[in-house]
Design a protein around this motif. Structure first.
Motif, PDB file in Angstrom:
ATOM      1  N   VAL A 147       0.864  -1.189   0.000  1.00  0.00           N
ATOM      2  CA  VAL A 147       0.000   0.000   0.000  1.00  0.00           C
ATOM      3  C   VAL A 147       0.896   1.233   0.000  1.00  0.00           C
ATOM      4  CG1 VAL A 147      -1.845   1.252   1.193  1.00  0.00           C
ATOM      5  CG2 VAL A 147      -1.764  -1.250   1.308  1.00  0.00           C
ATOM      6  N   PRO A 148       0.913   1.974  -1.097  1.00  0.00           N
ATOM      7  CA  PRO A 148       1.767   3.171  -1.143  1.00  0.00           C
ATOM      8  C   PRO A 148       1.130   4.338  -0.406  1.00  0.00           C
ATOM      9  CG  PRO A 148       0.749   2.723  -3.294  1.00  0.00           C
ATOM     10  CD  PRO A 148       0.151   1.761  -2.325  1.00  0.00           C
ATOM     11  N   ASP A 149       1.905   5.392  -0.183  1.00  0.00           N
ATOM     12  CA  ASP A 149       1.349   6.645   0.343  1.00  0.00           C
ATOM     13  C   ASP A 149       0.980   7.574  -0.800  1.00  0.00           C
ATOM     14  OD1 ASP A 149       1.685   6.093   3.169  1.00  0.00           O
ATOM     15  OD2 ASP A 149       3.833   6.230   2.769  1.00  0.00           O
ATOM     16  N   VAL A 150       1.793   7.508  -1.862  1.00  0.00           N
ATOM     17  CA  VAL A 150       1.581   8.376  -3.028  1.00  0.00           C
ATOM     18  C   VAL A 150       1.909   7.563  -4.279  1.00  0.00           C
ATOM     19  CG1 VAL A 150       2.389  10.467  -4.226  1.00  0.00           C
ATOM     20  CG2 VAL A 150       2.256  10.451  -1.725  1.00  0.00           C
ATOM     21  N   VAL A 151       1.118   7.746  -5.340  1.00  0.00           N
ATOM     22  CA  VAL A 151       1.446   7.153  -6.639  1.00  0.00           C
ATOM     23  C   VAL A 151       1.392   8.270  -7.676  1.00  0.00           C
ATOM     24  CG1 VAL A 151       0.577   5.642  -8.486  1.00  0.00           C
ATOM     25  CG2 VAL A 151       0.723   4.780  -6.144  1.00  0.00           C
ATOM     26  N   THR A 152       2.406   8.349  -8.513  1.00  0.00           N
ATOM     27  CA  THR A 152       2.380   9.338  -9.587  1.00  0.00           C
ATOM     28  C   THR A 152       2.113   8.643 -10.915  1.00  0.00           C
ATOM     29  OG1 THR A 152       4.811   9.248  -9.675  1.00  0.00           O
ATOM     30  CG2 THR A 152       3.822  11.076  -8.449  1.00  0.00           C
ATOM     31  N   LEU A 153       1.314   9.335 -11.742  1.00  0.00           N
ATOM     32  CA  LEU A 153       0.874   8.791 -13.031  1.00  0.00           C
ATOM     33  C   LEU A 153       1.023   9.848 -14.112  1.00  0.00           C
ATOM     34  CD1 LEU A 153      -2.556   7.306 -11.846  1.00  0.00           C
ATOM     35  CD2 LEU A 153      -0.491   5.963 -12.343  1.00  0.00           C
ATOM     36  N   ALA A 154       1.179   9.429 -15.350  1.00  0.00           N
ATOM     37  CA  ALA A 154       1.092  10.322 -16.518  1.00  0.00           C
ATOM     38  C   ALA A 154       1.002   9.394 -17.733  1.00  0.00           C
ATOM     39  CB  ALA A 154       2.270  11.276 -16.594  1.00  0.00           C
ATOM     40  N   LYS A 155       1.774   9.651 -18.764  1.00  0.00           N
ATOM     41  CA  LYS A 155       1.839   8.788 -19.947  1.00  0.00           C
ATOM     42  C   LYS A 155       0.486   8.187 -20.341  1.00  0.00           C
ATOM     43  CE  LYS A 155       6.807   7.767 -19.780  1.00  0.00           C
ATOM     44  NZ  LYS A 155       7.299   8.230 -21.056  1.00  0.00           N
ATOM     45  N   ALA A 156       0.262   6.880 -20.061  1.00  0.00           N
ATOM     46  CA  ALA A 156      -0.951   6.199 -20.542  1.00  0.00           C
ATOM     47  C   ALA A 156      -2.231   6.756 -19.934  1.00  0.00           C
ATOM     48  CB  ALA A 156      -0.852   4.710 -20.249  1.00  0.00           C
ATOM     49  N   LEU A 157      -2.114   7.475 -18.833  1.00  0.00           N
ATOM     50  CA  LEU A 157      -3.306   8.001 -18.164  1.00  0.00           C
ATOM     51  C   LEU A 157      -4.183   8.793 -19.130  1.00  0.00           C
ATOM     52  CD1 LEU A 157      -4.974   8.607 -15.574  1.00  0.00           C
ATOM     53  CD2 LEU A 157      -3.381  10.476 -15.094  1.00  0.00           C
ATOM     54  N   GLY A 158      -3.571   9.592 -19.973  1.00  0.00           N
ATOM     55  CA  GLY A 158      -4.339  10.446 -20.877  1.00  0.00           C
ATOM     56  C   GLY A 158      -4.627   9.814 -22.230  1.00  0.00           C
ATOM     57  N   GLY A 159      -4.201   8.574 -22.437  1.00  0.00           N
ATOM     58  CA  GLY A 159      -4.464   7.887 -23.709  1.00  0.00           C
ATOM     59  C   GLY A 159      -3.839   8.609 -24.902  1.00  0.00           C
ATOM     60  N   GLY A 160      -2.909   9.521 -24.663  1.00  0.00           N
ATOM     61  CA  GLY A 160      -2.293  10.294 -25.743  1.00  0.00           C
ATOM     62  C   GLY A 160      -2.404  11.797 -25.476  1.00  0.00           C
ATOM     63  N   MET A 161      -3.249  12.153 -24.535  1.00  0.00           N
ATOM     64  CA  MET A 161      -3.365  13.560 -24.119  1.00  0.00           C
ATOM     65  C   MET A 161      -2.421  13.807 -22.934  1.00  0.00           C
ATOM     66  SD  MET A 161      -5.527  14.984 -26.033  1.00  0.00           S
ATOM     67  CE  MET A 161      -6.309  14.188 -27.426  1.00  0.00           C
ATOM     68  N   PRO A 162      -1.905  15.029 -22.800  1.00  0.00           N
ATOM     69  CA  PRO A 162      -0.980  15.287 -21.687  1.00  0.00           C
ATOM     70  C   PRO A 162      -1.696  15.440 -20.354  1.00  0.00           C
ATOM     71  CG  PRO A 162      -1.220  17.249 -23.055  1.00  0.00           C
ATOM     72  CD  PRO A 162      -2.068  16.184 -23.689  1.00  0.00           C
ATOM     73  N   VAL A 163      -1.770  14.357 -19.618  1.00  0.00           N
ATOM     74  CA  VAL A 163      -2.398  14.364 -18.293  1.00  0.00           C
ATOM     75  C   VAL A 163      -1.475  13.671 -17.300  1.00  0.00           C
ATOM     76  CG1 VAL A 163      -4.444  13.753 -16.924  1.00  0.00           C
ATOM     77  CG2 VAL A 163      -4.667  14.083 -19.390  1.00  0.00           C
ATOM     78  N   GLY A 164      -1.239  14.315 -16.167  1.00  0.00           N
ATOM     79  CA  GLY A 164      -0.490  13.690 -15.081  1.00  0.00           C
ATOM     80  C   GLY A 164      -1.345  13.723 -13.831  1.00  0.00           C
ATOM     81  N   ALA A 165      -1.009  12.864 -12.887  1.00  0.00           N
ATOM     82  CA  ALA A 165      -1.780  12.864 -11.635  1.00  0.00           C
ATOM     83  C   ALA A 165      -0.910  12.396 -10.490  1.00  0.00           C
ATOM     84  CB  ALA A 165      -3.000  11.955 -11.755  1.00  0.00           C
ATOM     85  N   MET A 166      -1.202  12.941  -9.314  1.00  0.00           N
ATOM     86  CA  MET A 166      -0.606  12.437  -8.076  1.00  0.00           C
ATOM     87  C   MET A 166      -1.758  11.919  -7.227  1.00  0.00           C
ATOM     88  SD  MET A 166       1.519  14.461  -5.115  1.00  0.00           S
ATOM     89  CE  MET A 166       0.258  15.690  -4.781  1.00  0.00           C
ATOM     90  N   LEU A 167      -1.702  10.647  -6.887  1.00  0.00           N
ATOM     91  CA  LEU A 167      -2.711  10.031  -6.022  1.00  0.00           C
ATOM     92  C   LEU A 167      -2.138   9.994  -4.612  1.00  0.00           C
ATOM     93  CD1 LEU A 167      -3.686   9.210  -8.821  1.00  0.00           C
ATOM     94  CD2 LEU A 167      -4.053   6.882  -7.998  1.00  0.00           C
ATOM     95  N   VAL A 168      -2.926  10.454  -3.647  1.00  0.00           N
ATOM     96  CA  VAL A 168      -2.408  10.556  -2.283  1.00  0.00           C
ATOM     97  C   VAL A 168      -3.277   9.763  -1.318  1.00  0.00           C
ATOM     98  CG1 VAL A 168      -1.580  12.157  -0.514  1.00  0.00           C
ATOM     99  CG2 VAL A 168      -1.766  12.935  -2.870  1.00  0.00           C
ATOM    100  N   GLY A 169      -2.635   8.912  -0.517  1.00  0.00           N
ATOM    101  CA  GLY A 169      -3.337   8.148   0.509  1.00  0.00           C
ATOM    102  C   GLY A 169      -3.651   9.018   1.714  1.00  0.00           C
ATOM    103  N   GLU A 170      -4.398   8.446   2.632  1.00  0.00           N
ATOM    104  CA  GLU A 170      -4.944   9.204   3.767  1.00  0.00           C
ATOM    105  C   GLU A 170      -3.893  10.016   4.536  1.00  0.00           C
ATOM    106  OE1 GLU A 170      -7.813   7.115   6.074  1.00  0.00           O
ATOM    107  OE2 GLU A 170      -8.535   9.144   6.537  1.00  0.00           O
TER     108      GLU A 170
END
Ligand SMILES: Cc1ncc(COP(=O)(O)O)c(C=O)c1O
Length: 420
Positions: free
Chosen positions: A259-282
């Motif tokens: 179980v992570p505290d934080v996960v960072t995402l980008a690349k495939a997240l947007g299916g080709g559009m420039p989208v990044g995300a930071m997911l944060v646990g409690e």
């Protein structure tokens, strides 16, 4: 399209003119190939001169549903006719749905921050880790962040410093402080010796991508979890390349049962559009309060509408089944080719994130093989000088993959011939 024969790839006059202009006008930090890509469908792309290529790189793990996916096109079309941009001063619908979906599917996240790229997602996570420690009364000297040798986390000043590969730092010094490097990825004793009460976070890729397609060994992320818990540090998993289905589960960390505290995402997240995300646990979900961080385009409704369609589709069992099946097929084919040509020391990876490391005698030749592949109508990537990297679309069909492999067999044959 189905012709596996080697291509000639003569450049048309328009392509040659555009390439010359591109070389003249762009800051010369890239070295684009001698072609102008024009359109794509599924896992095939075409250049301006009508040559076709099997895309086994997906724009570096971005186009995970290939090109012109009908669901992504529909999402883009619908949202583009509603509203394009509002800034984060206002709510819009798509990013709320995307945040809810990511929270539900991640199983750990409580909140999400949207941005535009992987580097920006990791920047947010660096700031979050520092503020998390500051809020607990830690001085700046007590807010060290540890990353691993061979990692890649981005190109901004902070993320390139976090990237524990000195070749990316040269000439950009002075680097920001408070970053420490563990020189042995997958070595439990080495990281244990470094983590102390001055550590505020450990950043790790579940499969190091740019560093050579090196998976974390079983149990390694769990070990990092325990170390972080011991000193109150955050475990930050960079899934920018390995996440969103690439390794056979929506999130790569699921396979490590951690179980992570934080996960960072980008690349495939947007299916080709420039989208990044930071997911944060409690634990760290309330750290970044109003005014502490931001991004004008982050959560843009058009981008996140496409991302929502991409994540929803990639999460379906048939796509994950395809990743497992095609991953097996690709690995088996590379192993088979290796019995013929003997070029690879190891074929490794997870799901459809596969690297073939060259034997000593061919060290440094990955880029040459990649370029030869292009000339034979198949696009493959490299990960450093010695690893040929394959990141095909997750929905690649059997026919598309077979064609790509037929062409890659010709590449290895031509390469071997040129070396003897
Ligand atoms: C694991 C990882 N993290 C971060 C990044 C940086 O992402 P971006 O190029 O979108 O800034 C990359 C890019 O290759 C990556 O592979």
């Amino acid at each position: 399209m189905s012709d596996p024969a080697p291509k000639t790839h003569n450049l048309g006059a328009l392509s040659a003119e555009l390439i010359a202009k591109g070389r003249q006008y762009y800051v010369p930090n890239y070295k684009p190939r001698e072609m102008i890509l024009d359109h794509g469908k599924g896992s095939i792309v075409w250049d301006l001169d009508g040559n076709d290529y099997v895309d086994l790189g997906s724009g570096i793990a971005v186009c995970s549903l290939g090109h012109q996916d009908p669901d992504l096109l529909a999402a883009l079309d619908t949202q583009s006719r509603k509203i394009w941009h509002t800034s984060n001063i206002f709510f819009t619908e798509p990013p709320i749905h995307l945040a809810e979906t990511l929270i539900e599917k991640s199983g750990f996240a409580k909140r999400v921050f949207f941005c535009n790229s992987g580097g920006e997602a990791n920047e947010a996570a660096i700031k979050l880790a520092r503020k998390f420690a500051a809020d607990k009364g830690k001085t700046p000297e007590q807010r060290n962040i540890i990353s691993f040798n061979g990692s890649f986390h981005g190109r901004t000043m902070a993320t390139v410093t976090l990237t524990a590969q000195p070749k990316y730092h040269v000439g950009f010094e002075p680097m920001p402080g408070g970053f420490l490097y563990c020189d042995a990825f997958n070595d439990e004793a080495a990281i244990e010796a470094m983590v102390d009460e001055n550590t505020c976070a450990i950043f790790v890729e579940p499969v190091q991508g740019e560093g050579g397609v090196v998976p974390a060994k079983p149990g390694f992320l769990k070990h990092l979890r325990a170390l972080c818990d011991k000193v109150g540090a955050l475990l930050i998993i960079d899934e920018i390349q390995a996440g969103i289905g690439r390794t056979g589960s929506l999130f790569a960390f699921e396979q490590d049962e951690v179980v992570p505290d934080v996960v960072t995402l980008a690349k495939a997240l947007g299916g080709g559009m420039p989208v990044g995300a930071m997911l944060v646990g409690e634990k760290a979900s309330e750290v970044l309060q109003v005014g502490t961080h931001g991004s004008t385009f982050g959560g843009n409704p058009v981008m996140t509408a496409v991302a929502l369609a991409a994540v929803t589709k990639i999460a379906q069992p048939e796509i994950m089944k395809n990743v497992a099946e095609k991953g097996e097929k690709l690995r088996a084919a590379l192993e088979m080719l290796n019995t013929q040509f003997g070029l690879f020391k190891e074929v490794r990876g997870r799901g459809l994130m596969i690297g073939a490391e060259l034997v000593e005698a061919h060290a440094g030749k990955a880029a040459e093989i990649s370029e030869l592949s292009r000339k034979h109508g198949v696009l493959v990537l490299v990960a450093g000088p010695n690893v040929v990297r394959f990141l095909p679309p997750l929905n690649i069909t059997d026919a598309e993959l077979s064609l790509g492999l037929e062409r890659f067999a010709m590449v290895l044959s031509a390469y071997s011939g040129s070396q003897s």
